[in-house]
Write a protein that holds these residues in place. Structure first.
Motif, PDB file in Angstrom:
ATOM      1  N   GLY A  26     -21.848 -16.113  26.286  1.00  0.00           N
ATOM      2  CA  GLY A  26     -22.287 -17.232  27.043  1.00  0.00           C
ATOM      3  C   GLY A  26     -23.706 -17.032  27.832  1.00  0.00           C
ATOM      4  N   TYR A  27     -24.758 -16.637  27.167  1.00  0.00           N
ATOM      5  CA  TYR A  27     -26.091 -16.560  27.459  1.00  0.00           C
ATOM      6  C   TYR A  27     -26.886 -17.884  28.199  1.00  0.00           C
ATOM      7  N   THR A  28     -26.396 -18.884  27.785  1.00  0.00           N
ATOM      8  CA  THR A  28     -27.004 -20.025  28.033  1.00  0.00           C
ATOM      9  C   THR A  28     -28.601 -19.863  27.448  1.00  0.00           C
ATOM     10  N   GLY A  29     -28.738 -19.603  26.146  1.00  0.00           N
ATOM     11  CA  GLY A  29     -29.917 -19.680  25.695  1.00  0.00           C
ATOM     12  C   GLY A  29     -30.857 -18.690  25.811  1.00  0.00           C
ATOM     13  N   HIS A  30     -30.417 -17.391  26.772  1.00  0.00           N
ATOM     14  CA  HIS A  30     -31.289 -16.462  27.202  1.00  0.00           C
ATOM     15  C   HIS A  30     -30.765 -14.949  26.880  1.00  0.00           C
ATOM     16  N   GLY A  31     -30.219 -14.887  25.691  1.00  0.00           N
ATOM     17  CA  GLY A  31     -29.557 -13.686  25.383  1.00  0.00           C
ATOM     18  C   GLY A  31     -30.220 -12.490  25.219  1.00  0.00           C
ATOM     19  N   MET A  32     -31.484 -12.526  24.559  1.00  0.00           N
ATOM     20  CA  MET A  32     -32.131 -11.355  24.230  1.00  0.00           C
ATOM     21  C   MET A  32     -32.575 -10.415  25.482  1.00  0.00           C
ATOM     22  N   PRO A  33     -32.811 -10.890  26.471  1.00  0.00           N
ATOM     23  CA  PRO A  33     -33.029  -9.941  27.589  1.00  0.00           C
ATOM     24  C   PRO A  33     -31.849  -9.856  28.399  1.00  0.00           C
TER      25      PRO A  33
ATOM     26  N   TYR B 136     -31.632 -26.268  34.517  1.00  0.00           N
ATOM     27  CA  TYR B 136     -32.801 -25.787  34.526  1.00  0.00           C
ATOM     28  C   TYR B 136     -33.493 -25.279  35.763  1.00  0.00           C
ATOM     29  N   MET B 137     -32.564 -25.397  36.691  1.00  0.00           N
ATOM     30  CA  MET B 137     -32.936 -24.727  38.262  1.00  0.00           C
ATOM     31  C   MET B 137     -33.496 -23.329  38.163  1.00  0.00           C
ATOM     32  N   ASP B 138     -33.040 -22.645  37.359  1.00  0.00           N
ATOM     33  CA  ASP B 138     -33.361 -21.111  37.037  1.00  0.00           C
ATOM     34  C   ASP B 138     -34.132 -21.029  35.763  1.00  0.00           C
ATOM     35  N   PHE B 139     -35.421 -22.251  35.900  1.00  0.00           N
ATOM     36  CA  PHE B 139     -36.448 -22.081  35.152  1.00  0.00           C
ATOM     37  C   PHE B 139     -36.158 -22.962  33.623  1.00  0.00           C
ATOM     38  N   GLY B 140     -34.956 -22.772  33.219  1.00  0.00           N
ATOM     39  CA  GLY B 140     -34.459 -23.229  31.969  1.00  0.00           C
ATOM     40  C   GLY B 140     -33.810 -22.202  31.190  1.00  0.00           C
ATOM     41  N   PRO B 141     -32.562 -22.921  30.457  1.00  0.00           N
ATOM     42  CA  PRO B 141     -31.629 -21.879  29.691  1.00  0.00           C
ATOM     43  C   PRO B 141     -32.148 -21.696  28.264  1.00  0.00           C
ATOM     44  N   GLN B 142     -32.987 -22.485  27.754  1.00  0.00           N
ATOM     45  CA  GLN B 142     -33.082 -22.471  26.313  1.00  0.00           C
ATOM     46  C   GLN B 142     -34.344 -21.489  25.871  1.00  0.00           C
ATOM     47  N   ARG B 143     -34.013 -20.140  26.323  1.00  0.00           N
ATOM     48  CA  ARG B 143     -35.287 -19.250  26.568  1.00  0.00           C
ATOM     49  C   ARG B 143     -34.972 -18.117  25.465  1.00  0.00           C
ATOM     50  N   GLY B 144     -33.744 -18.024  24.853  1.00  0.00           N
ATOM     51  CA  GLY B 144     -33.461 -16.839  23.743  1.00  0.00           C
ATOM     52  C   GLY B 144     -33.915 -17.011  22.500  1.00  0.00           C
TER      53      GLY B 144
END
Length: 529
Positions: free
Chosen positions: A458-465, A521-529
């Protein structure tokens, strides 16, 4: 494979015919169709479901800590065929966009990966870059600039990882808050023109970012685990691809017992049965590294961890006049492209570039053009055509792709609109959570679990980091006796507890509702990984 009847919001199994990812054009001969044993093992000390970055590193940490474990990893499709093998090919911590202790966790995760690639010479095309976050919404940029100012005042060590670039006279950015150690050339390049984003409202530059070939990173980890079998190591690592898990069941045992290999893991008073079309596996410990597909095995998570489809294109760089003296296009940075003037949260795109000679631009995002923004979609066998057209035509509106772009000439650069030709277009399934944080820990009985069932997803698109150290944390939990006092390196917001579940359901909106409003997106945006 036939899909069973699903409840509302529940994910199905990974489909048999996914779109082909750019990262899968060079598959490992060792891993393709790999089954360590012809028959499915009947028992194991630990079963890991999923072979992406979470599952692979979890297996690595398990064998590192207890080499005598017998581990079976089951994967519905080919190895690393899920989100890790279908992502945007970059890794970057959210230094200013997360709570400081979470930013620190992500930075440690990034540095662990970077150092591992260097130590083992992992051939995954790791390229350390600076990450340029280009804001096309003044409102969103000012919000993020305030966050950087907060870091400068209260967390200077974290603030040293970022710089703010604003509009200035004659294209020169205001570098207030940028590190003093930048050499003159670097400071000169830190303008909106120099960063190839002349029409942005502003930018935040992060010094710790990287592009990489994610499948090759995971292939190295898995091949190394398999090689240990051949070297006669204690225990075993057994990878079974094309083996979907269709269900889990738990039975209480009459007496406590240790795992079969006699290791020193916790005592078990229950046994899990992992059901697959090829048979069952009995084990005291199951780790679900299933990300967006989690609710298929745990329907109770259907409202907590929602599959969400993203889309990416590999685009040929724009054609330029042939001149032997000209180097190929090199955009030099990785990019996030966020916000639009009329809607701060409408756009959340990301970009990396492959090295020459192909120099393809890996551009992902455009979810605002997908049906239902891709939320609730677990089928990655197709792409959304409106998103395809957006990805082909939008990049040149945001990034200066000219070979000789304006550095700081005093005149605003003029972007030339051009439609780029894709070489690959694919989709992938992310796992979005209601509070945008992963679920890491033991699954309580109230959510379909019980002793011995673990989740890291459940990384909300931010799994790599996030995934590697989250996997390490869940392994530490799995290997620790209930009464032991062991410090786990994990942000408390990530831990899976019934209290958090209750809080999330009472306070946070459903993923689809929050995503449509931009709340995620309040934490910049989920789709980042």
């Amino acid at each position: 494979m036939a899909q069973p009847q699903l409840i509302e919001g529940q994910s199905g199994l990974p489909v048999d015919n996914p779109t082909k990812s750019y990262w899968h054009k060079e598959l490992s001969n060792k891993l393709l169709g790999h089954r360590t044993t012809k028959e499915l093992p009947r028992s194991a000390d630990v079963v890991i479901v999923g072979s992406g970055i979470t599952g692979s590193f979890a297996a690595h940490f398990l064998k590192e800590k207890q080499p005598d474990l017998n581990i079976v990893m089951v994967e519905a499709r080919e190895a690393c065929s899920g989100a890790t093998g279908r992502n945007g090919g970059h890794c970057q911590p959210a230094i200013y966009a997360s709570a400081p202790h979470i930013a620190s966790f992500e930075l440690r995760n990034f540095l662990y990966l970077k150092e591992s690639v260097e130590e083992f010479s992992i051939p995954c095309d790791w390229r350390s870059t600076s990450g340029v976050h280009a804001f096309y919404s003044k409102e969103l940029f000012e919000t993020c600039r305030d966050r950087v100012d907060y870091l400068v005042e209260h967390y200077p060590d974290l603030a040293a990882n970022v710089a703010v670039v604003t509009k200035g006279k004659k294209g020169e950015g205001d570098l207030s808050g940028s590190p003093a150690y930048l050499i003159e050339g670097e400071r000169r390049e830190l303008t909106l023109d120099g960063l190839r984003i002349p029409h942005a409202e502003g930018a935040v530059v992060q010094w710790n970012a990287a592009s990489l070939w994610p499948y090759k990173l995971i292939a190295f980890v898995l091949e190394r685990l398999l090689a240990a079998n051949e070297e006669g190591s204690k225990g075993s690592f057994n990878l079974q691809t094309n083996t979907p898990v269709t269900g889990l069941s738990r039975a209480e045992t009459s007496t406590n017992f240790s795992s079969a290999s006699g290791n020193k893991t916790r005592k078990h008073n229950s046994i899990w049965t992992v059901h697959t079309p090829r048979g069952i596996i009995a084990t005291p410990q199951v780790l679900l590294a299933t990300n967006g597909y989690t609710s298929h095995l745990l329907p109770q998570f259907s409202d907590l961890l929602v599959p969400t489809r993203g889309q990416i294109s590999a685009l040929k760089p724009p054609e330029t006049p042939t001149d032997p003296a000209d180097p190929p296009l090199d955009i030099a940075h990785t990019y996030y492209i966020v916000g639009e003037p009329v809607d701060p949260y409408a756009r959340d795109d990301y970009l990396v570039q492959r090295p020459p000679p192909t120099a393809e631009l890996i551009f992902g995002g455009g979810r605002q053009h997908a049906a239902s923004r891709g939320v609730g979609v677990w089928d990655d066998s197709s792409i959304d055509e409106p998103v395809s057209w957006y990805l082909r035509g939008e990049l040149s509106n945001a990034i200066d792709l000219s070979l000789h772009h304006t550095q700081s000439s005093g005149e605003k650069a003029s972007l030339q609109k051009v439609d780029l030709e894709p070489t690959f277009e694919w989709s992938g399934i992310m796992g979005y959570t209601r509070d945008s944080h992963p679920w890491v820990g033991g699954v309580p009985a109230s959510l379909g679990g019980g002793p011995g069932l673990w989740l890291c997803a459940g990384y909300t698109g931010h799994g790599m980091p996030n995934a590697v150290l989250s996997a390490k944390a869940v392994v530490d939990m799995l290997l620790t006796d209930d009464d032991a006092d062991v410090e786990i390196d994990l942000p408390p917001e990530y831990e899976l507890t019934e209290k958090r579940v209750d809080h999330v359901r009472r306070v946070w909106e459903a993923v689809a509702v929050a995503d449509a409003k931009g709340s995620l997106y309040m934490d910049f945006g989920p789709q980042r990984g």
